[in-house]
Design an enzyme around this catalytic site. Structure first.
Site, PDB file in Angstrom:
ATOM      1  CE  LYS A  74      -0.715  -3.332  11.244  1.00 56.13           C
ATOM      2  NZ  LYS A  74      -0.539  -2.203  10.179  1.00 56.13           N
ATOM      3  CG  ASP A 112      -3.125  -3.185   4.690  1.00 49.47           C
ATOM      4  OD1 ASP A 112      -2.508  -3.661   4.215  1.00 49.47           O
ATOM      5  OD2 ASP A 112      -2.715  -3.029   5.791  1.00 49.47           O
ATOM      6  CG  ASN A 113      -3.001  -0.286   2.870  1.00 51.15           C
ATOM      7  OD1 ASN A 113      -3.487  -0.392   4.234  1.00 51.15           O
ATOM      8  ND2 ASN A 113      -1.989  -0.062   2.715  1.00 51.15           N
ATOM      9  CG  HIS A 157       3.339  -0.354   8.529  1.00 45.83           C
ATOM     10  ND1 HIS A 157       4.292  -0.051   9.134  1.00 45.83           N
ATOM     11  CD2 HIS A 157       1.825   0.025   8.387  1.00 45.83           C
ATOM     12  CE1 HIS A 157       3.059   1.305   9.409  1.00 45.83           C
ATOM     13  NE2 HIS A 157       2.170   1.115   8.688  1.00 45.83           N
ATOM     14  CE  LYS A 174      -1.492   3.603   4.827  1.00 42.37           C
ATOM     15  NZ  LYS A 174       0.047   2.166   6.102  1.00 42.37           N
ATOM     16  CG  HIS A 179      -3.651  -1.512  13.650  1.00 38.91           C
ATOM     17  ND1 HIS A 179      -3.274  -1.222  12.340  1.00 38.91           N
ATOM     18  CD2 HIS A 179      -4.180  -0.670  14.569  1.00 38.91           C
ATOM     19  CE1 HIS A 179      -2.654  -0.026  12.926  1.00 38.91           C
ATOM     20  NE2 HIS A 179      -3.299   0.605  14.163  1.00 38.91           N
ATOM     21  NE  ARG A 189      -4.513  -4.944   9.200  1.00 40.30           N
ATOM     22  CZ  ARG A 189      -2.989  -5.386   8.609  1.00 40.30           C
ATOM     23  NH1 ARG A 189      -3.717  -6.909   9.286  1.00 40.30           N
ATOM     24  NH2 ARG A 189      -2.300  -5.594   8.068  1.00 40.30           N
ATOM     25  CG  ASP A 209       0.232  -2.989   7.367  1.00 38.57           C
ATOM     26  OD1 ASP A 209       0.183  -2.574   6.118  1.00 38.57           O
ATOM     27  OD2 ASP A 209       0.060  -3.400   8.499  1.00 38.57           O
ATOM     28  CG  ASP A 210       1.110  -0.466   4.044  1.00 34.99           C
ATOM     29  OD1 ASP A 210       0.219  -0.240   4.643  1.00 34.99           O
ATOM     30  OD2 ASP A 210       1.671   0.809   4.838  1.00 34.99           O
ATOM     31  CB  SER A 234       0.804  -0.463  12.679  1.00 31.38           C
ATOM     32  OG  SER A 234      -0.132  -0.013  11.674  1.00 31.38           O
ATOM     33  CB  CYS A 270      -3.656  -1.048   9.184  1.00 31.91           C
ATOM     34  SG  CYS A 270      -1.871  -0.740   8.492  1.00 31.91           S
TER      35      CYS A 270
END
Length: 470
Positions: free
Chosen positions: A137, A294-295, A242, A315, A139, A87, A43-44, A162, A83
């Site tokens: 996660k 994810d990004n 994240h 992001k 989300h 996903r 994540d991130d 998150s 996010c």
């Protein structure tokens, strides 16, 4: 007199043994036709935040080993830079707008989520006999109708949104990130009311975020070990890096300047534990492992965020740093070791690729991904374009071949009540960092790309499917 083979004990035992051997070989053959799949989704994490992608400050020996034994994808994209939309795209093979999940991220008070009628990777593999698990996660909706077991997964263990969100109304949380939070790791349980779910039930509130990466890995290893004799799909979307950032006490570096580095290196160690389990169980030759993010990185948080390296921005943007992410694919004997490709690819391509690998048909619901198994051994890819949508679902651009067109209109505010649209054209082959705007010098290219962008978006809008709503 008629001969009865079963009346002859030695012969009967011979037949039984022969049938057993045939059965064993049949099961083995079926297992080879149905390889295992593991998708690790951080994540991130920025494009530059792995040693194998150029980081000179973060040590990631285990993921680097995956790259040395597998293949790096250097032009791999997520279809949104935040996010929930990202996903949804990975699991369904669709642009987030096609499945109604394009309007930013979900919060604890959100009343909608990914519709259970959507066909996910888990749905697809479960329908052909795979064991499926989501650990991490989610989300995509925290109501029972939208949680993983409604989307094709046999089990779920993880945080439903998150790790900077509070149950039940997102109120009362600390402001993150900060050096003070990193210095006081006890805030992992005193500063947040983030829930941990087992299937649909809250089993820990608040979850101890210091141990969550390791506990996810423990659950993942348990799942792989329990299903080693049958095909399985493990979706492991880590909550980190994240913000807020936390790690177990035994790997904690008290220097706040090293917070992000510490978290990524901990993730790498946990990836190493999972990969070693795959090797120790003899599953290497029949398992695909995909590692990606994810990004892009949350750059505004400086040493609590990552790095996009040579890419522009991060992001929340449609520049390369927001949506081009690191990706490593590992499958010994199937994907050549120590290789790299710049093939134009996306997380949307995973579902159709998995369907192709398992020689199975996808349902008629339209998707936007392609079978990219050709890229395992070449740079040839069926993908020649991708649309770019903002974090709030607004159409902003398109990449076609090496050319990328963006038109970005800032949000209105008191200081800028009539924002002007900024238009960009980049040749990514020559300008990966998106610094040379060709908008004025190539008007024909701009016109062609804009027309195609609008045409493709119109089709998606017309055929968009609904989300689930409470």
């Amino acid at each position: 007199m008629k001969f009865d083979p079963l009346a002859n004990p030695p012969f009967a035992r011979f037949i039984a043994c022969l049938l057993l051997i045939v059965s064993v070989f049949s099961v083995a053959a079926e297992a080879q036709e149905k390889p295992n799949f593991i998708v690790i989704f951080t994540d991130d994490q920025g494009y530059n935040d792995l040693g194998c992608f150029g980081s000179e400050t973060i040590a990631t020996p285990n993921i680097d080993r995956m790259a040395s034994e597998g293949r790096k994808y250097t032009s791999f994209y997520v279809p949104c830079s935040v996010c929930s939309p990202s996903r949804a795209a990975l699991l369904t093979g669709c642009y987030p707008k096609r499945v109604g999940m394009h309007k930013h991220v979900l919060f604890p008070l959100s009343d909608h989520g990914l519709h259970a009628d959507e066909h996910t990777i888990a749905d697809h593999l479960k329908s052909i006999g795979y064991a499926t698990a989501c650990v991490g996660k989610w989300h995509l909706g925290h109501q029972p109708e939208t949680l993983p077991r409604a989307q094709g997964f046999d089990s779920y263990f993880g945080i439903p949104y998150s790790n900077d969100m509070n149950h039940p109304d997102n109120k009362g949380k600390l402001k993150a990130p900060s050096d003070e939070l990193w210095l006081d790791q006890k805030t992992a349980v005193t500063g947040w009311k983030t829930p941990l779910l087992q299937n649909e039930e809250i089993v820990e509130l608040p979850v101890d975020q210091r141990t969550i990466t390791r506990r996810y890995t423990d659950k993942a290893i348990d799942f792989v070990t329990s299903n080693k004799d049958k095909p399985f799909f493990l979706y492991l979307p880590h909550s980190m890096p994240h913000i807020p950032l936390y790690v177990p006490e035994d790997v904690y570096d008290p220097n706040p300047k090293n917070a992000y580095k510490c978290v990524i290196e901990h993730i790498d160690a946990e990836v190493g534990r999972l990969m070693q389990t795959v090797r120790d169980l003899g599953l290497s030759e029949n398992t695909y492992v995909i590692y990606t993010s994810d990004n892009g990185p949350w750059l505004q948080f400086k040493h609590h965020g990552g790095s996009a390296g040579p890419l522009r921005a991060g992001k929340g943007t449609t520049f390369e740093g927001g949506q081009r992410v690191p990706c490593v694919m590992w499958a010994p004997g199937r994907i050549p070791a120590g290789t790299s490709t710049d093939a134009f690819t996306s997380t949307m391509d995973l579902l159709p690729t998995i369907a192709a690998i398992t020689n199975t048909e996808l349902p008629e619901n339209r998707i936007d991904g392609f079978d990219i198994s050709s890229t395992f051994n070449s740079d040839d890819t069926p993908r020649d374009e991708m649309l770019f949508y903002s974090a709030n679902g607004r159409l902003q651009g398109i990449r076609s071949g090496d050319m990328k067109y963006l038109e970005i209109t800032p949000r209105k505010n008191k200081k800028n009540p009539n924002p002007k649209t900024r238009t960009h054209l980049f040749n990514l082959a020559d300008d990966l960092g998106e610094q040379q705007n060709l908008f004025k010098s190539e008007p024909e290219t701009v016109a062609t790309l804009k027309a195609r962008m609008l045409e493709a978006d119109e089709e998606i809008t017309t055929n968009a499917r609904p989300v689930w709503r409470k």
